[in-house]
Structures are given as C-alpha cells and as structure tokens.
Design a protein around this motif. Structure first.
Motif: not given
Length: 223
Positions: A100-118
């Motif tokens: 559960h927690i890993a999925l949520e943190l991976i989503l944060d990682n993807l948003l950051l690394s794709s420059h979708t959020v800053f």
C-alpha cells in the motif's frame, strides 16, 4: 495518496491554506498520533484561512476515498504485496501494508521525475501559510498547536520529498515509515531487496500511472 500525489490535484491552486488542508490529515498524523479532528463536525467559519484548510481537508478525504476504492489501487497494491512476501520473510512488516505505502510513494516518485509536479511549488505553499492562522485552526479543534507547528517547521526545512526522485530513497522512506510501527523493520539485505522491488515496479507503473490521476480528477469533477 501521499503528499505530492494530493498536491497534483491542487498544483494550479493559489491558496496556500487550501493546499495545506489537502495534506494536513497526513501531516497531523505524523506530528501527533493522538490528535484527532472530525472535520465534518466543524461549523461554518468566518475566518477565510480556516475555511480554506477545511476545504482542502475535505478534498483530501474525497481523493483518498476514490483512490483506495479504485481498481488501480487494488490491483497494484496487491501485486506489490506479492512481490514483498518473499522479501519480508522473518520480518514483522506486513506485506499488504508495505505494498500500500510503496504504491503511494512510487506515484510521488513518478510525478516528480516526470516534472508533472514540482516540490518547490508544494513547499512554497506551505511556507506561505502563517503559523498563527494554522494555530487558530488547531485551537478550534482543541489541539495544542505548538507540537504540530514544530513538526511543520521541521517538515518544511528538511524538504525530504525532494529525495523521492530516487527509487533508493523511496525504499529508505519505506523503512522509516515501517520503523515507526515495527522496531526491527528491515535488515540491510531486506532493504536492498525492497529497493529492487521498488525499481522493478516503478518501471511497470511508469507508462500508465497517470490513469489513476485522470480517473480521480474526473470523479472529483462529477462530485
């Protein structure tokens, strides 16, 4: 969803107190496990800052409700759980919790690394929320504000969300979260294995992760 995933839905918002409210349930839980707020019981307020915090808080609850009931969450949290089961042999950490927690943190990682959020934008909002007005909200809810305000200042100063760009840091964050619940969460070899699972599953999610954000945004608009 985690901090930056919640922020995604308010990334174009110019109200610092609404953005704060949208992540405050998680911030408060981390700052003071005994503090509880029944947001639905609060009467209407004349204070604009408090009104905005309440609005953000309610949006947080709605987003999490959609996310946790989604097929996306159920599918990927389960798949991560299965990958973690052999990793967590002789560990007290529950594979479902870690998935559960890993999925949520991976989503944060993807948003950051794709420059979708800053992360800079997120922290700028938090810095613009005045401590006195945050204290007013907490006092309204019969919570002594200083413990939260100390945590809040440290959270902004440390800026650890920047580290979520790196999968290794995501695994380290998972260990930190689990260590708050279980005294001996991971051995070093288990932490290394968790890192490999995170890297592997990040690559699986990368092509399709925006689906859950699009789906949730659509449901928010529908009300």
């Amino acid at each position: 969803m985690n901090f930056l995933s919640h922020f995604y839905f308010d990334r174009n918002c110019n109200d610092a107190y609404h953005v704060l409210g949208s992540v405050m349930p998680d911030l408060l839980r981390n700052a003071d496990k005994e503090a509880q707020i029944k947001i639905e019981r609060l009467p209407s307020q004349n204070n604009p800052a408090i009104t905005s915090i309440i609005s953000g808080w309610k949006k947080h609850i709605e987003i999490d409700r959609h996310f946790h009931s989604s097929l996306f969450f159920k599918t990927h949290a389960h798949q991560l759980k299965l990958l973690f089961v052999p990793v967590l042999t002789e560990s007290e950490v529950k594979p479902f919790f870690l998935g559960h927690i890993a999925l949520e943190l991976i989503l944060d990682n993807l948003l950051l690394s794709s420059h979708t959020v800053f992360a800079d934008d997120f922290y700028d909002h938090l810095k613009n929320a005045e401590p006195e007005k945050i204290a007013d909200f907490l006092v309204l809810n019969q919570i002594h504000p200083q413990k939260f305000l100390n945590f809040y200042a440290s959270f902004i100063h440390e800026k650890y969300l920047y580290s979520y760009r790196q999968p290794d840091s995501v695994a380290h964050a998972l260990k930190g979260i689990c260590s708050r619940i279980w005294k001996n969460a991971f051995t070093k070899s288990q932490e290394a294995a968790v890192t490999e699972v995170v890297k592997f599953y990040r690559n699986i999610l990368a092509p399709e992760y925006m689906l859950i954000f699009d789906e949730t945004e659509h449901l928010l608009i529908q009300g």
